[in-house]
Design a protein around this motif. Sequence first.
Motif, mmCIF file in Angstrom:
data_model
loop_
_atom_site.group_PDB
_atom_site.id
_atom_site.type_symbol
_atom_site.label_atom_id
_atom_site.label_comp_id
_atom_site.label_asym_id
_atom_site.label_seq_id
_atom_site.Cartn_x
_atom_site.Cartn_y
_atom_site.Cartn_z
ATOM 1 N N HIS A 176 1.104 -1.239 0.317
ATOM 2 C CA HIS A 176 0.061 0.296 -0.064
ATOM 3 C C HIS A 176 0.746 1.298 0.220
ATOM 4 C CE1 HIS A 176 -3.904 2.016 1.734
ATOM 5 N NE2 HIS A 176 -3.458 2.725 1.010
ATOM 6 N N GLU A 221 -9.559 12.365 2.761
ATOM 7 C CA GLU A 221 -8.918 12.511 4.047
ATOM 8 C C GLU A 221 -8.400 13.710 3.719
ATOM 9 O OE1 GLU A 221 -7.900 9.737 6.168
ATOM 10 O OE2 GLU A 221 -9.887 8.743 6.564
ATOM 11 N N HIS A 240 -3.654 6.165 -4.216
ATOM 12 C CA HIS A 240 -3.081 4.475 -3.457
ATOM 13 C C HIS A 240 -3.249 3.655 -4.270
ATOM 14 C CE1 HIS A 240 -5.476 5.572 0.384
ATOM 15 N NE2 HIS A 240 -5.924 6.795 -0.719
HETATM 16 P P1 AMP Z 1 -7.815 8.913 1.743
HETATM 17 O O1 AMP Z 1 -9.114 8.717 2.648
HETATM 18 O O2 AMP Z 1 -7.103 9.004 0.296
HETATM 19 O O3 AMP Z 1 -7.323 10.843 1.596
HETATM 20 O O4 AMP Z 1 -6.722 8.589 2.221
HETATM 21 C C1 AMP Z 1 -5.557 8.805 3.282
HETATM 22 C C2 AMP Z 1 -4.245 8.076 3.488
HETATM 23 O O5 AMP Z 1 -3.584 9.005 3.696
HETATM 24 C C3 AMP Z 1 -4.603 6.586 4.503
HETATM 25 O O6 AMP Z 1 -4.323 6.152 4.108
HETATM 26 C C4 AMP Z 1 -3.797 7.311 5.848
HETATM 27 O O7 AMP Z 1 -3.140 6.337 5.845
HETATM 28 C C5 AMP Z 1 -3.067 7.392 5.373
HETATM 29 N N1 AMP Z 1 -1.601 8.839 5.635
HETATM 30 C C6 AMP Z 1 -2.128 9.558 6.751
HETATM 31 N N2 AMP Z 1 -1.065 10.642 7.328
HETATM 32 C C7 AMP Z 1 0.167 9.766 6.961
HETATM 33 C C8 AMP Z 1 1.421 9.994 7.391
HETATM 34 N N3 AMP Z 1 1.883 10.778 7.651
HETATM 35 N N4 AMP Z 1 2.564 9.090 5.898
HETATM 36 C C9 AMP Z 1 2.034 8.107 5.030
HETATM 37 N N5 AMP Z 1 0.653 7.660 4.661
HETATM 38 C C10 AMP Z 1 -0.304 8.542 5.588
#
Ligand code: AMP
Length: 122
Positions: free
Chosen positions: A44, A102, A109
């Motif tokens: 991932h 988020e 992804h």
């Molecule tokens: P989304 O809902 O598509 O915005 O997904 C945001 C993604 O960012 C999620 O899968 C989180 O686990 C990931 N994420 C958030 N903060 C970090 C970070 N500091 N480093 C790596 N991944 C992150």
Amino acid sequence: MKHSLYDPNNIFAKIIRGEIPCNKLDECPHTLTFLDINPQAPIHVLIIPKGSYVDMNDFSSRASIEEQAAFIAAIGRAAKLTGAFEGGYRIISNVGGFGHQEVPHLHAHLLGGESIGPIRLR
Ligand code: AMP
């Protein structure tokens, strides 16, 4: 050119500026690829443009052709570097409220390493 709705304090902007660390897999002048902190599959990773783009709507509207090409190329490299290339994988980019995005900085992804299951989410 900055987007009026772009929040420069979002977590991926901080990663790009080197203010917080990431597990970097790959980088080019236009993109950064790193491991997702909360993996939903054995593989991932997140591929992001270095430019300030909120989401795919913003990126596809404002990014240069060079940036757009670099983003696609980075996704292709990520598939190879992670080993997802052979078995197959899924690319997802969530946009806005209905997409449950988020972090308000465009990211793709890349999920793989096992069967990701059907696309149907409900
Ligand atoms: P989304 O809902 O598509 O915005 O997904 C945001 C993604 O960012 C999620 O899968 C989180 O686990 C990931 N994420 C958030 N903060 C970090 C970070 N500091 N480093 C790596 N991944 C992150």
